[in-house]
Design an enzyme around this catalytic site. Structure first.
Site, short mmCIF file in Angstrom:
data_model
loop_
_atom_site.label_atom_id
_atom_site.label_comp_id
_atom_site.label_asym_id
_atom_site.label_seq_id
_atom_site.Cartn_x
_atom_site.Cartn_y
_atom_site.Cartn_z
N ASP A 208 -17.09 11.13 16.66
CA ASP A 208 -18.18 11.99 17.10
C ASP A 208 -17.59 13.38 17.30
O ASP A 208 -16.61 13.55 18.02
CB ASP A 208 -18.75 11.46 18.43
N ASP B 241 -22.54 15.97 16.77
CA ASP B 241 -23.44 15.99 17.93
C ASP B 241 -24.24 17.29 18.03
O ASP B 241 -23.67 18.37 17.94
CB ASP B 241 -22.58 15.84 19.19
N GLU C 214 -26.63 15.38 13.89
CA GLU C 214 -27.72 15.12 14.82
C GLU C 214 -28.46 16.43 15.03
O GLU C 214 -27.84 17.45 15.36
CB GLU C 214 -27.17 14.62 16.16
N HIS D 258 -27.02 5.05 21.64
CA HIS D 258 -26.75 5.18 23.07
C HIS D 258 -27.74 6.09 23.78
O HIS D 258 -27.65 6.27 24.98
CB HIS D 258 -25.34 5.73 23.24
N ASP D 259 -28.67 6.70 23.05
CA ASP D 259 -29.62 7.62 23.66
C ASP D 259 -31.04 7.05 23.80
O ASP D 259 -31.93 7.76 24.26
CB ASP D 259 -29.73 8.91 22.82
#
Ligand code: GLC
Ligand code: CA
Length: 554
Positions: free
Chosen positions: A98, A199, A252, A325-326
């Site tokens: 990430d 990210d 993202e 994870h969000d």
């Protein structure tokens, strides 16, 4: 269509802290991942994406990076990582990191230097402004924690943080910062890492002059950075580094338009990213975010998925996912906890058989569900606390009402430890788990799923392996049928002379699903289903709750 390894792979996503603990301190770690590498490989996946595993004070559990070139000591050492990378490669699995470069942690040494004042060479690594009288430089609000500016009295200036206070935004307009980013990329790529998930990468360029935003309570100002003036240029610069390696990058971009996503991912000399993470299909039960709930709308899910499928085809590439994870667990959202196994399988087939690279989030493959938390103090996540303050202060929510909402909407739902067995602490740790374990672990866990031939886990394996090397599933054209149907999702994939017909019931009661015109179900081969595939009549079948049927035609 251009063939590429990253189009043909499936990826397993690990949020290490909750994956598996190897040393009994209650925190998942790289040793835990190492011990499960064969399990991960057994799913049939071709790679692992790690949410950030760098040193971090955990203000946002790793998305606040304190050192880009090391491993979080809670998780292990850089040597542990190199070993893991090696072991993954030996098993023919790639590893993706990430890349969090919109912001750092306030504990990163760059930031500490930056705070020393305008003469410090690192000062301009961040976005500092003077206040307007005793007010911050503009009216922006952060996404995680009140206002977007934090005052530092020692130098009488404010720094910008689009997320938490402990996540100061980097000043990407500073060429030195961009050089740092490129160095960080090379550091990991040279080590052998195979690419990045980038990210909130679309937030890195902020509008000239940082003008006031339309006043809204959260993320006020977002129109000035969600696709800033220099975004394309900066992504091109980073792409040059990526192009030096055989790697891939998925970006993202919350709220980025589909049009922009297609432009960024389109094949050719201007390609910036290989795929974008879409958010559109993740709001089928919420207005823009999970925190403003509405009843699940299959039509919204279908139309958003179809939009991306159609727009990307032959141009860019899709990133397929239902969990990370969000977001809360998908069975609890788009499926049914009552029909957990049936709906878990149907949802898996529904998205994995679309055109794009499937990502599977830890625990998703065994059908983990949302957790019930009955005490505010049991939450850990900065954005959940932010919502707590907002809902209490602006909407006068009681604790009880907030808890009800948070149990549905909070991303904590995805962050509970993975269930490995029915043993104490779900086999996640021998110590005290850092976060509450879902009470249903005794019935939902990997060990049980391995034993049960009808488990969701085996179904995932089947799907992932079916997709492998299958041009029809990987490269076939997508077309949706019966778009107005509010309970069934029907689509086809076509490639040369082959066709795949995917029919999914989203209903908890039996319903009739009819094949689209031009199909004769009797002539197709039923290759994947979550029931026994009972009789067809008049080119239709009586679908059981959450039934999925996939027919192959040659
Ligand atoms: C991304 C991450 C999320 C994080 C945020 C700030 O959206 O996925 O977990 O909190 O960026 O870095
Ligand atoms: Ca540990």
């Amino acid at each position: 269509m251009n063939r590429k390894w990253y189009k043909e792979m499936s990826v397993y996503h690990i949020w290490t802290r909750s994956f598996c603990d190897s040393n009994g301190d209650g925190i998942g770690d790289l040793g835990g991942v190492m011990s499960k590498l064969d399990y991960i490989k057994s799913l049939g996946v071709d790679g692992i994406w790690f949410s950030p595993i760098y040193p971090t004070p955990n203000a946002d559990y790793g998305y606040d990076v304190a050192d880009y070139r090391d491993i979080n000591p809670e998780f292990g050492t850089l040597d542990d990582f190199k070993k893991l990378l090696d072991e993954a490669h030996k098993r023919d699995m790639k590893v993706f990191m990430d890349l969090v470069v919109n912001h750092t942690s306030d504990e990163h040494w760059w930031f500490k230097e930056s705070c020393k004042g305008p003469d410090n060479p690192y000062h301009d690594y961040y976005i500092w402004r003077e206040g307007k009288g005793d007010k911050p430089p503009n009216n922006w609000k952060s996404i995680f924690e009140g206002g977007a500016w934090e005052y530092v009295p020692e130098i009488n200036k404010y720094y910008l943080h689009l997320f938490a206070k402990k996540q100061p935004d980097l000043n990407m307009d500073n060429p030195k910062v961009r050089e740092e980013v490129k160095d960080i990329m090379r550091f990991w790529l040279d080590m052998g890492v195979d690419g990045f998930r980038e990210d909130v990468i679309t937030f890195i360029s902020k509008a000239e002059g940082l003008p006031d935003g339309i006043p809204i309570p959260v993320a006020c100002g977002i129109e000035h950075y969600l696709h800033g003036p220099h975004l394309g240029e900066y992504l091109d610069e980073f792409r040059e580094v990526l192009n030096e390696y055989d790697c891939f990058a998925v970006g993202e971009g919350p709220m980025l338009s589909l049009k922009d996503a297609v432009e960024f991912c389109s094949e050719g000399p201007n390609k910036k990213l290989d795929m974008m993470i879409s958010f559109d299909h993740m709001n089928a039960d919420g207005l823009l975010v999970e925190w403003i709930p509405r009843p699940f709308s299959l039509k919204s899910l279908k139309s958003n998925m179809s939009k991306w499928q159609e727009a990307m085809y032959d141009k860019g590439w899709n990133c397929l996912y239902l969990e990370n994870h969000d977001h809360p667990r998908v069975i609890s959202r788009y499926g049914s906890e009552k029909f957990r196994v049936e709906s878990g399988k149907m949802l898996a087939a529904m998205y994995i058989l679309q055109c794009g690279t499937p990502f599977i989030y830890q625990g998703q493959e065994i059908g983990m569900t949302n957790i019930i938390i009955d005490n505010i103090d049991d939450f850990k996540d900065v954005s959940t606390f932010n919502n707590y303050r907002l809902f209490k202060n602006l909407l006068k929510f009681s604790d009880e009402r907030f808890l009800k909402l948070a149990n549905r909407a909070s991303r904590e739902n995805a962050r509970t430890p993975v269930h490995w067995s029915a043993e104490k602490n779900a086999g996640f740790t021998t110590g005290e788990p850092w976060f509450k374990i879902n009470e249903n672990y005794e019935s939902i866990n990997v060990e049980q799923a391995e034993k049960d031939p009808n488990s969701i886990l085996h179904f995932y394996r089947k799907l992932i392996n079916f997709r492998k090397g299958n041009d029809l599933v990987i490269y076939g054209r997508y077309k949706e049928y019966d778009k107005n149907n509010r309970r069934a999702y029907i689509y086809e994939r076509t490639y040369k002379n082959e066709r795949l017909l995917v029919m999914c019931s989203f209903a908890s009661r039996p319903m009739t699903i009819k094949a689209p015109a031009g199909y004769n179900l009797e002539k197709g081969e039923l290759i994947i289903t979550n029931y026994d595939g009972a009789t067809i009549k008049d080119n239709a079948f009586k679908a059981k709750p959450y039934e999925v049927r996939v027919y192959h035609f040659k």
